[in-house]
Motif scaffolding. Structure first.
Motif, short mmCIF file in Angstrom:
data_model
loop_
_atom_site.label_atom_id
_atom_site.label_comp_id
_atom_site.label_asym_id
_atom_site.label_seq_id
_atom_site.Cartn_x
_atom_site.Cartn_y
_atom_site.Cartn_z
N LEU A 43 0.84 -1.19 0.00
CA LEU A 43 0.00 0.00 0.00
C LEU A 43 0.88 1.25 0.00
N PRO A 44 0.46 2.30 -0.70
CA PRO A 44 1.24 3.53 -0.71
C PRO A 44 1.23 4.21 0.66
N ARG A 45 2.27 4.98 0.92
CA ARG A 45 2.51 5.59 2.23
C ARG A 45 1.29 6.33 2.78
N VAL A 46 0.81 7.35 2.11
CA VAL A 46 -0.24 8.21 2.65
C VAL A 46 -1.59 7.51 2.65
N ALA A 47 -2.01 7.00 1.50
CA ALA A 47 -3.32 6.34 1.41
C ALA A 47 -3.35 5.10 2.30
N GLY A 48 -2.22 4.39 2.40
CA GLY A 48 -2.16 3.21 3.26
C GLY A 48 -2.33 3.56 4.73
N ALA A 49 -1.64 4.61 5.18
CA ALA A 49 -1.73 5.02 6.59
C ALA A 49 -3.13 5.52 6.93
N TYR A 50 -3.66 6.38 6.06
CA TYR A 50 -4.98 6.95 6.31
C TYR A 50 -6.06 5.87 6.17
N GLY A 51 -5.91 4.98 5.19
CA GLY A 51 -6.86 3.88 5.02
C GLY A 51 -6.87 2.97 6.24
N LYS A 52 -5.70 2.75 6.81
CA LYS A 52 -5.61 1.93 8.03
C LYS A 52 -6.40 2.59 9.16
N ARG A 53 -6.29 3.90 9.29
CA ARG A 53 -7.05 4.63 10.33
C ARG A 53 -8.56 4.54 10.08
N LEU A 54 -8.96 4.72 8.82
CA LEU A 54 -10.39 4.61 8.50
C LEU A 54 -10.92 3.21 8.83
#
Length: 188
Positions: free
Chosen positions: A81-92
């Motif tokens: 997963l890409p850095r930003v979308a992966g981190a934010y997606g994990k939070r969501l």
């Protein structure tokens, strides 16, 4: 055997360190996930994927067990997963308070590795930069050590023992994260 020798052998067994690498490799194979001995750089240290418990025991029951490489299979899908979308997606995903958490690991370049059940259907569009790591693509997994000597670890679960979430549930949150980030910041 003398009593002193027997006591010494028992004491040695009691203080022997647990072989986490062997335990993880065995758990992977028992779950249908092929493993391979690997280096700290994530490269194969031997040829061929192991799927047999006896071969895994022989490979990892040594004084200095090798790292573990795993790959996608019929029982697990491994994703980058890409850095930003992966981190934010994990939070969501976490905000949904799911029963099953995906094992997720941050990579040195900031991207993420996560594991899910294999997709049941076509997933449709994926977030930019999401990559399915096909069977045979080696991934260095915890509790292996990286090139700096640090032990890798999963966030979110005790992989491979813990159940896995569906690919749809996890990747839909990464796609939503990408859309929300674009709306807020004009791009990723």
């Amino acid at each position: 055997m003398r009593d002193d020798d027997a006591e010494s052998e028992v004491a040695q067994r009691m203080f022997r360190r647990k072989n986490l690498l062997q335990d993880t490799a065995l758990a992977c194979v028992e779950r249908g996930i092929p493993v391979q001995a690997g280096t700290a750089d994530g490269l194969p240290a031997a040829s061929g994927w192991l799927t047999d418990v006896a071969e895994v025991r022989a490979t990892w029951s040594v004084a200095d067990p090798p790292n573990i490489l795993a790959c996608s299979s019929d029982s697990v899908a491994i994703w980058r997963l890409p850095r930003v979308a992966g981190a934010y997606g994990k939070r969501l995903y976490e905000q949904q308070r799911p029963d099953v958490w995906p094992p997720t690991m941050k990579l040195p370049d900031g991207d993420w590795i996560t594991c899910t059940l294999p997709p049941e259907d076509d997933l449709g569009p994926l977030a930019t930069g999401v990559k399915y790591l096909s069977p045979g693509t080696p991934v260095l997994i915890p509790p292996s050590r990286n090139a700096a000597g640090r032990r890798l670890r999963w966030d979110g679960s005790d992989f491979p023992v813990h159940p896995l979430p569906s690919a749809e549930a996890v990747l839909s949150m990464v796609l939503l994260a990408e859309h929300e980030h674009r709306e807020l910041h004009g791009g990723i």
